[in-house]
Design an enzyme around this catalytic site. Structure first.
Site, PDB file in Angstrom:
ATOM      1  N   LYS A 183       1.013  -1.088  -0.138  1.00 41.19           N
ATOM      2  CA  LYS A 183      -0.096  -0.029   0.057  1.00 41.19           C
ATOM      3  C   LYS A 183       0.807   1.534   0.099  1.00 41.19           C
ATOM      4  O   LYS A 183       2.340   0.866  -0.013  1.00 41.19           O
ATOM      5  CB  LYS A 183      -0.940   0.028   1.248  1.00 41.19           C
ATOM      6  CG  LYS A 183      -1.947  -1.344   0.878  1.00 41.19           C
ATOM      7  CD  LYS A 183      -2.691  -1.500  -0.025  1.00 41.19           C
ATOM      8  CE  LYS A 183      -3.522  -1.947  -0.055  1.00 41.19           C
ATOM      9  NZ  LYS A 183      -4.552  -3.631   0.604  1.00 41.19           N
TER      10      LYS A 183
HETATM   11  C1  LIG Z   1      -5.054  -4.690   1.493  1.00 39.55           C
HETATM   12  C2  LIG Z   1      -6.586  -4.536   0.712  1.00 39.55           C
HETATM   13  C3  LIG Z   1      -7.309  -4.965   2.106  1.00 39.55           C
HETATM   14  C4  LIG Z   1      -7.194  -5.711   3.211  1.00 39.55           C
HETATM   15  O1  LIG Z   1      -5.840  -5.086   3.225  1.00 39.55           O
HETATM   16  P1  LIG Z   1      -5.104  -5.835   4.522  1.00 39.55           P
HETATM   17  O2  LIG Z   1      -4.110  -5.168   5.082  1.00 39.55           O
HETATM   18  O3  LIG Z   1      -4.295  -6.848   4.088  1.00 39.55           O
HETATM   19  O4  LIG Z   1      -5.761  -6.660   5.658  1.00 39.55           O
HETATM   20  C5  LIG Z   1      -9.090  -4.972   2.069  1.00 39.55           C
HETATM   21  N1  LIG Z   1      -9.630  -4.464   0.870  1.00 39.55           N
HETATM   22  C6  LIG Z   1      -8.622  -3.632   0.161  1.00 39.55           C
HETATM   23  C7  LIG Z   1      -9.599  -3.197  -1.877  1.00 39.55           C
HETATM   24  C8  LIG Z   1      -7.318  -4.129   0.089  1.00 39.55           C
HETATM   25  O5  LIG Z   1      -6.487  -3.286  -1.381  1.00 39.55           O
END
Ligand SMILES: *Cc1c(COP(=O)(O)O)cnc(C)c1O
Length: 368
Positions: A183
């Site tokens: 992210k």
């Molecule tokens: C990354 C992501 C999640 C979950 O986040 P995590 O930190 O990996 O649990 C949920 N929704 C979307 C759209 C994501 O890209």
């Protein structure tokens, strides 16, 4: 051989690495002062609203649903074109995810199709800002108000994005962010939930850690079932070192996205993302390949040229878990087509404009 370009790569400065080492030497490595400081910094970015950190964005979403009172017998409307966590959390709390097709231009939930999916059991909406492009918040909240629905924003990909000049997280209902390694801002693994009211703080903290409430010197009570989803101080220190770079990272991603639009060969007949330089944080740059192209061969041909290509995401209603709940191919033609042909090209702040040109050139070779 030139360097391999992955589709994503975190950028962590030396000061942050030293700071993490300091936490490791400090004698306190799980939730403590760094978590408090990280949450305070996140709260400042969210207009002073209460923010609590989690071990993942998934945990933040699940607690968001629980705080909104979503459970057995309820339906939650969301998009089939997202990371499967978005719908998995709905199943986790015992509710039913209800999918609505996407708008092929934004690749986000088609707001015009929500009304028809609402039933007496509908309690909430989970919009997803795919690739960091925000769902129209004005229309979204108009729909939620008219139908008395809660909103749990899956803003996992849109930390740092805006809606008409306002940072996501500074307004709205419950907002979940992710700080997964890929992210825009990372704690390696982690997430955060922005609360609409301070009076949710104590329940939020209980749901995060076994339902435990402490009081006085030695008091402890458990009156609700909670998970084990606290962030560590090691991760929080990493996040604290990332936050000062948020604007710079977002600006850099935007510049690189602009370069993609300039250099991409339009004769390749691919669909480019919506050209939004006002709201999006450019979490990903994704192209939808033409019907003629074979995505698996494209990925292999790009890898041979030293370039990583990701797939985000296959339409999730077609996963076996969801088909077993009655979802079928053909129900969401846009999401299904995009899910089959979408490809995520490299985009991260350490990339150069020349790297983008190299990706575009490699794609031209791979597709022609
Ligand atoms: C990354 C992501 C999640 C979950 O986040 P995590 O930190 O990996 O649990 C949920 N929704 C979307 C759209 C994501 O890209």
């Amino acid at each position: 051989m030139t360097d391999y370009l992955p589709f994503a790569r975190p950028l962590i400065d030396e000061e942050t690495i030293a700071g993490v080492a300091e936490v490791l030497r400090s004698g306190w490595i799980t939730s403590g002062p760094q978590v408090k400081a990280f949450e305070a910094a996140l709260s400042r970015l969210c207009g002073g609203r209460a923010v609590r950190s989690f071990s993942s964005g998934t945990a933040a979403l699940e607690v968001g649903l629980r705080l909104a009172g979503i459970g057995a017998g309820h339906e939650v409307i969301t998009t089939p074109l997202s990371w499967v966590a978005t719908a998995n959390v709905v199943l986790e709390v015992g509710a039913r995810p209800v999918f609505v097709d996407v708008d092929p231009r934004t690749r986000n939930i088609d707001l015009d199709k929500i009304q028809a999916a609402i039933t007496p059991a509908t309690r909430a909406l989970i919009p997803v800002d795919l690739a960091g492009l925000p769902v129209d918040r004005d229309r979204l909240y108009a729909i939620s108000r008219q139908n008395n629905l809660r909103v749990i924003e899956d803003a996992a990909q849109s930390f740092g994005a805006r809606w008409r000049g306002r940072a996501l997280g500074t307004f709205g209902d419950l907002i979940a962010f992710s700080f997964h390694a890929n992210k825009n801002i990372t704690t390696a693994e982690g997430g955060a939930l922005v609360l609409p009211e301070d009076n949710l703080i104590s329940l939020c903290e209980k749901l995060r850690l076994q339902g435990v409430a402490r009081f006085g010197e030695d008091g402890m009570e458990v009156d609700v079932l909670g998970g084990k989803w606290n962030l560590t101080d090691v991760a929080a220190r990493l996040g604290l070192g990332q936050l000062p770079h948020l604007q710079e990272f977002t600006d850099r991603r935007r510049d690189l996205a602009r370069r993609y639009f300039e250099r991409w060969d339009s004769s390749l007949d691919c669909e480019l993302p919506a050209e939004d330089f006002e709201n999006s944080n450019w979490h990903m740059f994704q192209v939808v390949l033409s019907k003629r192209a074979d995505r698996a061969r494209f990925i292999a041909a790009m890898r041979e040229q030293g370039i990583g290509v990701g797939v985000h995401y296959p339409a999730m209603h077609l996963f076996a878990l969801y088909r077993a709940l009655g979802w079928r191919a053909g129900q969401f033609p846009h999401a299904e087509r995009i899910g089959r042909s979408i490809a995520t090209l490299p985009l991260y702040p350490a990339m150069t404009e020349a790297d983008v040109s190299r990706v575009c050139e490699a794609a031209r070779k791979a597709l022609s």
